[in-house]
Design a protein around this motif. Structure first.
Motif, mmCIF file in Angstrom:
data_model
loop_
_atom_site.group_PDB
_atom_site.id
_atom_site.type_symbol
_atom_site.label_atom_id
_atom_site.label_comp_id
_atom_site.label_asym_id
_atom_site.label_seq_id
_atom_site.Cartn_x
_atom_site.Cartn_y
_atom_site.Cartn_z
ATOM 1 N N LYS A 128 0.359 8.872 -1.998
ATOM 2 C CA LYS A 128 -0.844 8.972 -2.840
ATOM 3 C C LYS A 128 -0.950 10.356 -3.473
ATOM 4 O O LYS A 128 -1.204 10.490 -4.669
ATOM 5 N N ALA A 186 0.980 0.262 4.324
ATOM 6 C CA ALA A 186 1.935 1.258 3.825
ATOM 7 C C ALA A 186 3.173 1.265 4.716
ATOM 8 O O ALA A 186 3.081 1.047 5.925
ATOM 9 N N SER A 238 -3.410 6.713 4.676
ATOM 10 C CA SER A 238 -2.320 5.757 4.478
ATOM 11 C C SER A 238 -2.879 4.341 4.560
ATOM 12 O O SER A 238 -3.589 4.004 5.518
ATOM 13 N N ASP A 239 -2.572 3.519 3.571
ATOM 14 C CA ASP A 239 -3.064 2.142 3.580
ATOM 15 C C ASP A 239 -2.480 1.381 4.775
ATOM 16 O O ASP A 239 -1.399 1.705 5.265
ATOM 17 N N GLU A 240 -3.238 0.373 5.215
ATOM 18 C CA GLU A 240 -2.822 -0.436 6.375
ATOM 19 C C GLU A 240 -1.384 -0.956 6.246
ATOM 20 O O GLU A 240 -0.629 -0.969 7.200
ATOM 21 N N GLY A 280 0.813 -1.214 0.000
ATOM 22 C CA GLY A 280 0.000 0.000 0.000
ATOM 23 C C GLY A 280 0.845 1.262 0.000
ATOM 24 O O GLY A 280 2.070 1.210 0.090
ATOM 25 N N THR A 304 -10.666 8.560 -0.082
ATOM 26 C CA THR A 304 -9.607 7.576 -0.356
ATOM 27 C C THR A 304 -8.245 8.059 0.155
ATOM 28 O O THR A 304 -7.239 7.376 -0.004
#
Lengths: 200, 468
Positions: free
Chosen positions: B8, B271, B267-269, B2, B264
């Protein structure tokens, strides 16, 4: 922008840490609308007392030390983003600043004005201070092409890091605007094709 | 794997990325002011260039404006000239100016958010290091030098190396009398004024989530004081509620489109951050600085660390700082007399700050030995304060409510703290001479500043809160 290749010079030592840009050029001198003349007020409040008389104990008022290389303690140039700090350093006559750590924005500002910031290890910084305090005439040689800084008295040298792009800018004397302008078509293409209409 | 929030937003703005070169990063919004822009406009003229996207550029006059009698011509000649130059330059290059006299004028980092110019997912820059403030909305926002101001004028882009990322989590519940300013002063005191250099910092954790937008702005504002280029917080319902309906915020269908995208932005889990630091909110008490960089902070009841307790190589600089402040090894800052209280700056001059101070001082009088300056962050903040009757509370307390600007935070205009005097200040920098030659600054929260104004000394505001 001025080109930079190689420099051999004496040194002005300033072994103080966390020198912020308010010390380099206090805010009350930021009223000028040109880039010139800031050197007169470089380190103003350390150099001069409230009656505008030079303070004898400050290194820049000590004729023992002079040169085109400023050597300072770690975290040099922290604080305000004022580019006037880089202009003041350059206007006073420094081409190189050496420290064991630079604040990000100052480092970028210096590079954008042809002043070379060199990061060296703590031990090497100490070595420079020791050498210069023992012999104020001691010189350093900075070779940008080879990316080396050498203490001429002792022969100690250090290979410093610099971004390859920034290095070529300094050596050739060109700046970021020249570079980005050469990509203008791609910028317009980016604007045309990006998905988010709500940012305009 | 991620992505972090920074990645992002960064990736969505890269115009070109090539080996051996910094990225060409697209800038959505460019904020400018009178001090760091004139040389950039001059540069454009010399190159024969125009401003590439003037409609994405917003100007205000803040750093160098007087905070009294703004309706009159500026008295000081150089300042007047600099502000006039901004008017002339923005007119020539077609840029919107919220100058003196305009109802939107104010500190650049206060007006962006309150006008709905600051939005999640944007890239924003300004020739001012506290541009990090806007990161509170989940934007990549950072300060730049004047050469870069010229770059953005000319191309709406910057050459930038992708930064390293750091996550700072503050978990748990904040104690009574402890706020956003105390969080950030605490974090900086732990990681030092250089601890974040080279990073973009994402603030996370339940204590951060619990903050209002004003509080989040205070935290992100001072990211630069730990050396970080920027700080940011993932947007959430608090963010969306703040933005909705503001002057330049998206509306109607565009709002829906924006909201879908903004949701959206986290931070992705899985990342990966280059560095993660975790703090407990329960360890934080009202903070105060005792030295000459923002990392020299302690809990207000604590003792000043001794010089001997510092690393040997740092002792000369440490001692120099204590000498400048007139403080000694190991003593307490508590009960030290105060000469000035300054409540203002891009860190703490928003309506919430003024409301908090007003609620505390209502019905009380300032101490005789103190001069108190309140400088609202913008004309809108000033108008709102008057609407709510906050101006009357300040007047009755003996505080001076001035007009908007950066003021005594950097002492560029005439609002300077006299040499040797102690100023308890809600601003962001305690550097030597920052608030005036030889002025001595102690950084605190608005609540601790209000307590100092009433008592005339450094106090633990928690004790006064339990009385009432």
């Amino acid at each position: 922008m001025k080109k930079f290749e190689k420099l051999t010079s004496r040194v002005v030592p300033l072994p103080i840490e966390n020198i912020d840009t308010d010390q380099i050029i206090p805010a009350r001198f930021l009223k000028a609308t040109t880039r010139e003349g800031f050197g007169d007020n470089l380190f103003r409040d350390w150099r001069f007392d409230s009656d505008n008389q030079p303070k004898a104990d400050f290194v820049m008022n000590d004729p023992t030390y002079s040169g085109k290389i400023l050597v300072a303690g770690k975290n040099f140039g922290c604080g305000s983003s004022r580019e006037h700090a880089a202009w003041a350093i350059q206007d006073y006559g420094f081409d190189v600043v050496i420290s064991s750590f630079f604040a990000d924005i100052f480092k970028g500002n210096a590079l954008n004005n042809g002043v070379l910031p060199i990061t060296v290890p703590d031990a090497f910084l100490e070595k420079i201070f020791e050498t210069v305090f023992a012999n104020p005439n001691a010189g350093l040689t900075v070779d940008l092409e080879a990316q080396t800084v050498t203490i001429n008295d002792t022969g100690d040298n250090f290979e410093f890091e610099i971004n390859a792009y920034k290095k070529s800018c300094l050596i050739n004397g060109y700046d970021d605007i020249d570079f980005i302008l050469s990509h203008k078509a791609e910028i317009e293409e980016f604007e045309r094709t990006r998905p988010f209409s709500f940012y305009r | 794997m991620g992505k972090t929030l920074v990645e992002k937003i960064w990736d969505a703005h890269v115009v070109k990325s090539q080996e051996g070169f910094p990225d060409i990063l697209y800038i959505d919004t460019h904020l400018i002011h009178e001090v760091t822009s004139p040389q950039a406009f001059d540069g454009l003229r010399k190159r024969g260039l125009s401003v590439f996207r003037p409609q994405q550029t917003v100007a205000t006059a803040d750093h160098n404006v007087p905070t009294l009698n703004q309706h009159l011509p500026i008295q000081e000649e150089l300042s007047r000239y600099q502000v006039d130059m901004l008017t002339k330059n923005t007119k020539e290059f077609g840029i919107e100016l919220y100058g003196l006299g305009h109802p939107y004028q104010g500190i650049v980092h206060v007006i962006g958010p309150e006008l709905g110019i600051t939005l999640p997912g944007k890239t924003m820059v300004c020739g001012d290091s506290h541009t990090s403030t806007h990161g509170a909305f989940g934007a990549i926002a950072f300060g730049i030098g004047t050469s870069q101001v010229e770059q953005v004028f000319a191309t709406q882009c910057l050459l930038q190396q992708k930064p390293k990322t750091m996550k700072i989590e503050v978990n748990g519940e904040l104690g009574k009398g402890v706020g956003a300013k105390d969080i950030i002063l605490y974090v900086i005191s732990k990681i030092t004024a250089a601890g974040g250099t080279g990073y973009f910092v994402e603030f996370a954790g339940s204590a951060i989530r619990s903050l209002s937008m004003e509080g989040r702005m205070t935290v992100c504002n001072m990211s630069i004081e730990m050396g970080a280029r920027g700080g940011l917080i993932a947007p959430d319902q608090t963010t969306f509620d703040y933005i909705y309906g503001r002057e330049f915020a998206p509306q109607g269908e565009k709002w829906d489109e924006a909201l879908t995208y903004w949701q959206t932005l986290y931070s992705d889990e899985d990342a990966q951050f280059d560095e993660v630091l975790v703090f407990d909110a329960a360890d934080i008490q009202p903070m105060i600085t005792y030295g000459t960089n923002p990392g020299m902070g302690i809990g207000v009841t604590e003792h000043i660390p001794t010089t001997a307790s510092q690393p040997e190589s740092e002792q000369p600089s440490y001692k120099k700082a204590l000498d400048y402040m007139g403080f000694h090894d190991g003593e307490k800052v508590l009960d030290k007399p105060v000469d000035y209280v300054f409540i203002g700056s891009c860190t703490n001059s928003r309506i919430e700050d003024l409301r908090q101070v007003a609620a505390f001082v209502q019905g009380k009088q300032k101490a005789e030995n103190v001069e108190v300056w309140i400088v609202p962050g913008s004309k809108q903040v000033e108008a709102q304060a008057k609407k709510e009757g906050i101006d009357k509370i300040f007047e009755e307390a003996g505080f001076m409510l001035r007009e908007p600007g950066c003021s005594a935070c950097l002492g560029m205009n005439e609002d300077k703290i006299p040499a040797g005097k102690y100023c308890v200040s809600t601003s962001n920098r305690n550097f030597e001479g920052r608030q005036g030659p030889n002025a001595r600054t102690m950084l605190v929260s608005p609540l601790t500043a209000a307590a100092a104004a009433i008592t005339g000394k450094v106090v633990d505001v928690r004790e006064l809160l339990s009385e009432s």
